[in-house]
Design a protein around this motif. Sequence first.
Motif, short mmCIF file in Angstrom:
data_model
loop_
_atom_site.label_atom_id
_atom_site.label_comp_id
_atom_site.label_asym_id
_atom_site.label_seq_id
_atom_site.Cartn_x
_atom_site.Cartn_y
_atom_site.Cartn_z
N SER A 68 8.76 6.28 0.20
CA SER A 68 9.54 5.21 0.92
C SER A 68 8.65 4.23 1.71
O SER A 68 7.42 4.56 2.15
CB SER A 68 10.34 5.86 2.28
OG SER A 68 11.08 4.95 2.84
N GLY A 69 8.84 3.05 1.63
CA GLY A 69 8.29 1.78 2.18
C GLY A 69 7.77 0.74 1.28
O GLY A 69 7.54 -0.31 1.72
N ALA A 70 7.98 0.93 -0.12
CA ALA A 70 7.54 -0.15 -0.92
C ALA A 70 8.82 -0.87 -1.28
O ALA A 70 9.93 -0.61 -0.90
CB ALA A 70 7.30 0.64 -2.50
N PRO A 71 8.76 -2.40 -1.60
CA PRO A 71 9.91 -2.95 -1.70
C PRO A 71 10.70 -2.59 -2.91
O PRO A 71 10.76 -3.28 -4.09
CB PRO A 71 9.18 -4.40 -1.93
CG PRO A 71 7.75 -4.28 -2.70
CD PRO A 71 7.32 -2.88 -2.00
N GLY A 72 11.92 -1.93 -2.68
CA GLY A 72 12.64 -1.58 -3.58
C GLY A 72 12.44 -0.03 -4.18
O GLY A 72 11.49 0.65 -4.09
N GLY A 73 13.52 0.51 -4.43
CA GLY A 73 13.50 1.72 -4.92
C GLY A 73 12.65 2.13 -6.31
O GLY A 73 12.19 3.37 -6.66
N GLU A 74 12.66 0.98 -7.28
CA GLU A 74 11.91 1.07 -8.21
C GLU A 74 10.22 1.34 -8.16
O GLU A 74 9.67 1.91 -8.73
CB GLU A 74 11.97 -0.25 -9.30
CG GLU A 74 13.39 -0.23 -10.02
CD GLU A 74 14.42 -0.86 -8.95
OE1 GLU A 74 13.93 -1.71 -7.79
OE2 GLU A 74 15.58 -0.77 -9.02
N ALA A 75 9.93 0.57 -7.14
CA ALA A 75 8.37 0.71 -6.85
C ALA A 75 8.03 1.98 -6.08
O ALA A 75 7.10 2.63 -6.50
CB ALA A 75 8.02 -0.39 -5.69
N ASP A 76 9.15 2.53 -5.22
CA ASP A 76 8.93 3.80 -4.62
C ASP A 76 8.83 4.62 -5.83
O ASP A 76 8.09 5.83 -5.84
CB ASP A 76 10.20 4.21 -3.77
CG ASP A 76 10.08 3.63 -2.39
OD1 ASP A 76 8.99 3.06 -1.91
OD2 ASP A 76 10.93 3.35 -1.69
N GLU A 77 9.83 4.67 -6.77
CA GLU A 77 10.01 5.82 -7.91
C GLU A 77 8.54 5.72 -8.63
O GLU A 77 8.22 6.74 -8.98
CB GLU A 77 10.94 5.16 -8.71
CG GLU A 77 11.47 6.02 -9.84
CD GLU A 77 12.30 6.98 -9.51
OE1 GLU A 77 12.53 8.03 -10.48
OE2 GLU A 77 12.91 7.10 -8.51
N SER A 78 8.10 4.57 -8.84
CA SER A 78 6.72 4.51 -9.59
C SER A 78 5.65 5.30 -8.97
O SER A 78 4.77 5.79 -9.53
CB SER A 78 6.33 3.03 -9.58
OG SER A 78 5.26 2.81 -10.57
N CYS A 79 5.55 5.10 -7.48
CA CYS A 79 4.69 5.83 -6.76
C CYS A 79 4.54 7.27 -6.98
O CYS A 79 3.82 8.10 -7.07
CB CYS A 79 4.46 5.31 -5.27
SG CYS A 79 4.01 3.67 -5.23
#
Length: 165
Positions: free
Chosen positions: A140-151
């Motif tokens: 949690s904390g990246a801009p948007g769920g897609e970025a969180d998902e990538s991490c």
Amino acid sequence: MTPHSWLIACGMAAAALGASAQTASFETRSLTPEAALTAARAALEHCRKGGFQVAVAVVDRAGVLQVLLRDRYGGAHTVEMAQNKAWTAASFKTSTAALAAQTQPGKPMSGVRNLPRVIAAGGGRAVEAGGQLLGGIGVSGAPGGEADESCARAGIAAIQESLEF
């Protein structure tokens, strides 16, 4: 009762006893603390490379927290969100992005969003190997769920080879 029907009855009783005499315990696999830490570090590093300050949580198959890392500027809310994304992914054995799509308002599973701890937003992934659930990872904390998902995917990729059997 004829001898033939008696044999059939005995055979049916023996089959029923055999079915109920199965083993009363089972074995499960779980992430080691070392694997959980490796996954969390890899997810955090992947987010840092993208310029994101996040929290990463890894839970075991029961949803119990194993590792929590929060980058120095990760928001206060990211700690709870990451834990709940990891818990949701492990609990539902799916990604939280997929759960978000399946629980949109008006869909049959929309009520799931009202359960405590359920996060229907991208960033949580189930950790699986050999057809077994081992845990979950949440970011949690990246801009948007897609970025969180990538991490989160990067975290799993860091330990995937060691999980396969």
